[in-house]
Design an enzyme around this catalytic site. Structure first.
Site, PDB file in Angstrom:
ATOM      1  N   LEU A  49      17.504  41.338   6.557  1.00 52.11           N
ATOM      2  CA  LEU A  49      18.513  42.067   7.772  1.00 52.11           C
ATOM      3  C   LEU A  49      18.326  41.620   8.900  1.00 52.11           C
ATOM      4  O   LEU A  49      16.912  41.469   9.162  1.00 52.11           O
ATOM      5  CB  LEU A  49      18.348  43.557   7.542  1.00 52.11           C
ATOM      6  CG  LEU A  49      19.027  44.428   6.152  1.00 52.11           C
ATOM      7  CD1 LEU A  49      18.609  45.845   6.263  1.00 52.11           C
ATOM      8  CD2 LEU A  49      20.264  44.200   6.264  1.00 52.11           C
ATOM      9  N   ASP A  50      19.221  40.879   9.759  1.00 46.47           N
ATOM     10  CA  ASP A  50      18.832  40.526  11.080  1.00 46.47           C
ATOM     11  C   ASP A  50      18.400  41.654  11.766  1.00 46.47           C
ATOM     12  O   ASP A  50      18.500  43.162  11.295  1.00 46.47           O
ATOM     13  CB  ASP A  50      20.032  39.880  11.531  1.00 46.47           C
ATOM     14  CG  ASP A  50      21.345  40.768  11.644  1.00 46.47           C
ATOM     15  OD1 ASP A  50      21.069  41.566  12.560  1.00 46.47           O
ATOM     16  OD2 ASP A  50      22.393  40.621  11.101  1.00 46.47           O
ATOM     17  N   GLN A  51      17.868  41.486  13.198  1.00 44.01           N
ATOM     18  CA  GLN A  51      17.390  42.350  13.918  1.00 44.01           C
ATOM     19  C   GLN A  51      18.304  43.452  14.264  1.00 44.01           C
ATOM     20  O   GLN A  51      17.892  44.566  14.527  1.00 44.01           O
ATOM     21  CB  GLN A  51      16.833  41.843  15.084  1.00 44.01           C
ATOM     22  CG  GLN A  51      17.870  40.951  16.059  1.00 44.01           C
ATOM     23  CD  GLN A  51      17.116  40.758  17.400  1.00 44.01           C
ATOM     24  OE1 GLN A  51      16.441  41.495  17.939  1.00 44.01           O
ATOM     25  NE2 GLN A  51      17.492  39.626  17.930  1.00 44.01           N
ATOM     26  N   ASP A  52      19.679  43.136  14.373  1.00 43.98           N
ATOM     27  CA  ASP A  52      20.523  44.203  14.918  1.00 43.98           C
ATOM     28  C   ASP A  52      21.145  44.898  13.708  1.00 43.98           C
ATOM     29  O   ASP A  52      21.770  45.923  14.043  1.00 43.98           O
ATOM     30  CB  ASP A  52      21.792  43.556  15.503  1.00 43.98           C
ATOM     31  CG  ASP A  52      21.370  42.777  16.582  1.00 43.98           C
ATOM     32  OD1 ASP A  52      20.612  43.086  17.608  1.00 43.98           O
ATOM     33  OD2 ASP A  52      21.875  41.749  16.805  1.00 43.98           O
TER      34      ASP A  52
END
Length: 263
Positions: free
Chosen positions: A88-91
């Site tokens: 999952l990307d940081q955002d």
């Protein structure tokens, strides 16, 4: 991890570029830049399966990079070494599985096994029927590593709430390329404002708050193996993880270092 992403490592003659990469020191052959690597054999570690509700601004990598806070930093200090299954990307936030089971990781993340992943997504604007149909059929994107074009798999979309300025929808995909949901929606003209993974195969976030984690039950582990048709699921017994007395499994203590930002 950087060498893997650069395509410099092969396992049994095949270049590997998807993370994580786990190898069996007794059977696998590994090279870096064509040079064989001697692997030290270690006693087999017990398999560990962790369900984590990842908050924003937490990274799905085991490589320390300055002040970045990693998913593994949310586990107790002496927790066994585990790796994120997919990213999952940081955002983005939500359901993240961590394990040291390499075979299961491969099957859960490879598109050919078609393990469904469901996301709760909030976007700008009102999503039109035409845009929904495009996503359902698949849209063309560029692979960020190779530059080659690929068509996304068919997605299942359900509108939960539609307004003039915001639309909330549920998106289910059976593949998990980097930032795929965000890029698909951008392709049809909508910016993602919030993205939460709420289901991965048979797993959900029920009863698990942001930043919290728990071990999977034997039944959940068995259903995960069934979801990707692995041949040898583990025995139906609880996973045991030995921690120091002060680091209880539900304490959710974060690993600290001098460069880490406060929570």
């Amino acid at each position: 991890e950087r060498m893997v992403e650069e395509g410099r490592i092969t396992v049994n003659g095949q270049t590997v570029t998807r993370l994580p990469v786990m190898v069996d020191p007794q059977h696998d052959r590994v090279t870096i830049d064509g040079q064989p690597v001697r692997l030290r054999r270690r006693p087999e570690e017990p398999r560990v399966y962790v369900l984590l509700n990842k908050p924003r601004h937490v990274y799905c990598t085991n490589r320390a990079q300055g002040e970045q806070r990693r998913a593994i930093d949310l586990l107790p200090r002496d927790f066994p070494r585990v790796f994120p299954v997919g990213r999952l990307d940081q955002d983005s936030r939500g359901l993240l599985l961590l394990t040291n089971d390499g075979e299961l990781t491969y099957r859960l993340t490879h598109p050919k096994f078609e393990v469904p992943k469901t996301y709760l997504v909030t976007i700008d604007g009102s999503l039109s029927g035409e845009a929904i149909e495009k996503i359902r059929r698949g849209v063309w994107l560029a692979d960020r590593r190779t530059g080659r074009a690929f068509k996304t798999g068919r997605g299942v979309i359900r509108i939960l709430q539609r307004g003039h300025d915001r639309t909330t929808l549920e998106v289910t995909l059976r593949e998990g390329r980097n930032r795929e949901v965000r890029r698909m929606l951008a392709k049809v003209g909508h910016k993602v404002r919030d993205l939460v993974r709420i289901r991965f195969g048979p797993l959900t976030l029920e009863g698990l708050g942001p930043g919290k984690w728990r071990l999977l039950s034997p039944g959940e582990i068995r259903r995960l193996h069934q979801a990707c048709q692995t041949e040898h699921p583990p025995q139906d017994r609880p996973t045991e993880v030995q921690l120091r007395p002060e680091a209880k499994p539900m304490a959710r203590q974060a690993r600290r270092n001098p460069n880490q930002l406060p929570t």
